[in-house]
Scaffold this motif. Structure first.
Motif, PDB file in Angstrom:
ATOM      1  N   GLN A 166      11.221   4.747   1.300  1.00 35.92           N
ATOM      2  CA  GLN A 166      10.904   5.263   2.638  1.00 35.92           C
ATOM      3  C   GLN A 166      10.822   4.116   3.648  1.00 35.92           C
ATOM      4  N   LEU A 167      10.157   3.041   3.251  1.00 33.83           N
ATOM      5  CA  LEU A 167       9.981   1.922   4.182  1.00 33.83           C
ATOM      6  C   LEU A 167      11.294   1.199   4.462  1.00 33.83           C
ATOM      7  N   SER A 209       8.632  -3.183  -0.620  1.00 31.36           N
ATOM      8  CA  SER A 209       8.700  -1.871   0.034  1.00 31.36           C
ATOM      9  C   SER A 209       9.301  -0.805  -0.877  1.00 31.36           C
ATOM     10  N   GLN A 246      -3.597   4.538   9.971  1.00 30.11           N
ATOM     11  CA  GLN A 246      -3.100   5.082   8.707  1.00 30.11           C
ATOM     12  C   GLN A 246      -3.891   4.439   7.573  1.00 30.11           C
ATOM     13  N   GLN A 301       0.839  -1.198   0.000  1.00 34.93           N
ATOM     14  CA  GLN A 301       0.000   0.000   0.000  1.00 34.93           C
ATOM     15  C   GLN A 301       0.874   1.248   0.000  1.00 34.93           C
ATOM     16  N   TYR A 302       1.934   1.225   0.827  1.00 34.81           N
ATOM     17  CA  TYR A 302       2.813   2.391   0.892  1.00 34.81           C
ATOM     18  C   TYR A 302       3.548   2.611  -0.416  1.00 34.81           C
ATOM     19  N   SER A 303       4.015   1.525  -1.010  1.00 38.04           N
ATOM     20  CA  SER A 303       4.804   1.729  -2.226  1.00 38.04           C
ATOM     21  C   SER A 303       3.905   1.748  -3.461  1.00 38.04           C
ATOM     22  N   GLU A 329      -3.060   3.317   4.829  1.00 35.64           N
ATOM     23  CA  GLU A 329      -2.400   2.151   4.244  1.00 35.64           C
ATOM     24  C   GLU A 329      -2.602   0.908   5.101  1.00 35.64           C
TER      25      GLU A 329
END
Ligand SMILES: N[C@@H](CCC(=O)N[C@@H](CS)C(=O)NCC(=O)O)C(=O)O
Lengths: 175, 431
Positions: free
Chosen positions: B80-81, B77, B197, B23-25, B199
């Motif tokens: 950032q992660l 990832s 969050q 989700q983050y990437s 994500e």
């Protein structure tokens, strides 16, 4: 026009990447003229900047917006320059209590409330002796997190909180 | 295009690490819908790719094969992660190690007997009592680390947060009751922020923190992890069995925190009368039906519904969300439904609903079948229930018509399409 609040407005506009327009001050009241529209009052001006930026930092629904409103007011009233040391201590103490259970001021994400309070507290935090930072540990943690964003910090100094990290286990180094 | 496929059973906290990282990437990590735990991973074909046959397992679009949840999460990832410099990256490894060796064993030894994933026996008993203390040590370390930090590494969310939080997910849901977690205010703050969050929510949905200490065998097994093969159908069933989750995690009651004025007023308010009270009770036993629906297959529970339904005193409604064009992400739409359910909490006693989302991100509709006591639009009975209902078009259905029978069949069994032909995506039960 060099008073602190107008500086905050400049900083916020820059952070949000929107034109500030023309800011004036009459009888304690700030006004912003941008795109032929006049907005009066610091609070309204901040919200108008957020609106111009089309970001969601101003809240996604009424309750969130109301809470943000409340924090902006808090910032305007209690975190102004030229307050007495005692005033500042009360401010930090209250804020420190509130931030015990909170990562951000409103909800679970960064909002314009955090941004505004960061700018408002800069001077106070900068002059706070290290041992005092430890007294307001939750404020310090919050402030340190917020200041990591270079676009928000702009040309302000990164305030050093490293001493407070020495007091507990796994050390934190700045690289 | 998808980066790859993840093989896992649903609601696997290990798989969640990779799904949240994705989700983050913003990469598309697909969960194989045909995977059946205990079957697929026992096949020769699977074990040739993934020796040992454990899940989660990952197959990349270019044929990359990976096992071990942390490795898979790392692979999907973004920068950032993964950490912004070597020192941060090393610290992330440090926390992954901590998550596996300090948090996970204690968490499993404590939670698994409660979920009935492992049977109680003398050795699990011993591990069980040791686990509470081991968990305390782990949380103490985390708590002091998080006193001065918002996130574990580098003041931003990284893989370290995702992995440690996922390993704490079941403990927070099932065993870390308010009393136990009270001394760990910084961990609670950190965990609450993470699970809220977008994500995390997209993968975990609403997570409500444990509010009563659970004892072994008292919680229905909801997470996988046992060795029994689970068919898709059963999984669907299990999701229904879970009670509708709370919209937001319960508020932490840190010692410093006082009830604010509004809460105090609410708390002092006398218990409101049940607005359904005035209506005739009829012969339909709502609780009995709900039990049947939760425990039996629809092949049984739907006929049961028609057998017991009392059209004199109860009514069936079709409600359709008026603004489908505003629906974007599926998870947000699901929050819309669960949010509505939560606001209607006091209606539960005499109402039942299955509300379904059809379609996919940016092209979906919401509609549902509702059953309640009385023949009026129930939402008008109480001012507390009027927040959401105007966003829906309501149609009372003729309990005797074939069309109604079909709709009930479709919505109760979570099948079919909406009027525009969009496929069933997710359903939520109000009960
Ligand atoms: N360390 C591994 C553990 C994976 C694991 O234990 N998976 C279990 C389910 S939670 C499994 O697939 N067991 C099936 C089997 O052993 O046959 C990871 O984090 O991915």
């Amino acid at each position: 026009m060099t008073t602190k609040h107008s500086q905050h407005l400049t900083d916020i506009a820059k952070y949000l990447n929107v034109p500030l327009g023309k800011i004036s001050k009459n009888d304690q009241l700030y006004a912003r003229i941008s795109n032929n529209k006049k907005t009066i009052g610091i609070l309204n001006i901040i919200f108008s900047l957020v609106k111009d930026s089309k970001s969601n930092l101003g809240g996604l629904e009424i309750t969130e917006e109301a809470l943000i409103h409340q924090w902006l007011e808090f910032g305007i009233i209690y975190a102004s320059d030229g307050n007495s040391k005692q005033n500042n201590q009360t401010l930090l103490k209250n804020l420190n209590n509130i931030l015990t259970t909170k990562t951000y001021l409103v909800g679970q994400r960064l909002t314009i409330a955090d941004v505004f309070l960061y700018y408002s507290l800069l001077n106070i935090m900068e002059t706070l002796p290290n041992f005092e930072k430890e007294n307001y540990i939750n404020v310090s943690r919050w402030f340190d997190n917020i200041q990591q964003d270079p676009s928000l910090r702009q040309n302000y100094n990164l305030i050093d909180f490293s001493t407070i990290y020495l007091s507990n286990g796994l050390g934190k180094h700045r690289v | 295009m998808a980066v790859g496929t993840l093989y896992t059973y649903p609601d696997n906290f290990r798989a969640a690490k990779a799904l949240i990282a994705a989700q983050y990437s913003k990469v598309d990590l697909k969960v194989d819908p045909n995977f059946v735990f205990g079957e697929t991973n026992k096949t020769k074909e699977f074990q040739q790719k993934f020796p040992g046959g454990k899940v989660p397992a990952f197959e990349g679009k270019d044929g990359q094969l990976l096992q071990e949840s942390n490795a898979i999460a790392y692979f999907v990832s973004n920068d950032q992660l993964k950490g912004k410099n070597d020192y941060d990256r090393a610290q992330i490894f440090q926390w992954l190690g901590f998550a596996e060796s300090e948090v996970l064993p204690a968490g499993c030894a404590w939670v698994f007997p409660i979920l009935g994933i492992i049977k109680n026996n003398p050795s699990s008993q011993e591990a069980f009592s040791r686990a509470k203390n081991d968990m305390k040590s782990a949380l103490t370390i985390l708590n002091s680390h998080l006193l001065t930090r918002t996130y574990l590494v580098g003041e931003r969310i990284t893989l370290a947060d995702i992995v440690v939080a996922c390993n704490l997910l079941n403990p927070y849901k099932y065993v870390l009751d308010p009393e136990y977690r009270k001394p760990f205010g910084n961990v609670n703050r950190w965990f609450t922020t993470l699970i809220n969050q977008p994500e995390f929510r997209a993968v975990l949905g609403d997570v409500s923190l444990c509010d009563k200490p659970a004892q072994p065998g008292t919680v229905q097994q909801v997470a996988g992890g046992g060795d029994a093969g689970k068919k898709k159908k059963e999984e669907k069933k299990q999701e229904k069995k879970e009670k509708p989750k709370k919209e937001t995690p319960k508020k932490e009651t840190a010692p410093e925190e006082e009830l604010d004025a509004a809460e105090a007023v609410l708390a002092a308010e006398p218990k409101a009368k049940d607005p359904f009270e005035a209506l005739p009770k009829g012969t339909f036993n709502m609780d009995e039906f709900k039990r049947c629906y939760s425990n039996e297959d629809e092949a049984k529970s739907i006929p049961f519904f028609w057998e017991k339904f009392d059209p004199e005193n109860y009514s069936i409604w079709y409600g359709e969300y008026k603004y489908p064009e505003e629906l974007t992400k599926v998870f947000m739409s699901c929050n819309l439904i669960t949010g509505m359910y939560q606001r209607l909490d006091k209606m539960r006693k005499h109402a039942f609903a299955s509300v379904c989302l059809f379609g996919e991100d940016n092209n979906s509709t919401i509609s549902g079948i509702w059953v309640w006591r009385g023949h009026e639009l129930a939402f008008t009975l109480s001012p507390d229930w009027q927040i959401d209902y105007e966003s829906y078009d309501w149609k009372k259905l003729d309990a005797k018509s074939d069309e109604t029978k079909q709709l009930v069949q479709q919505y109760f069994s979570w099948t079919g399409t909406d009027k525009g032909g969009r496929k069933f995506n997710q359903g939520k039960i109000f009960k």
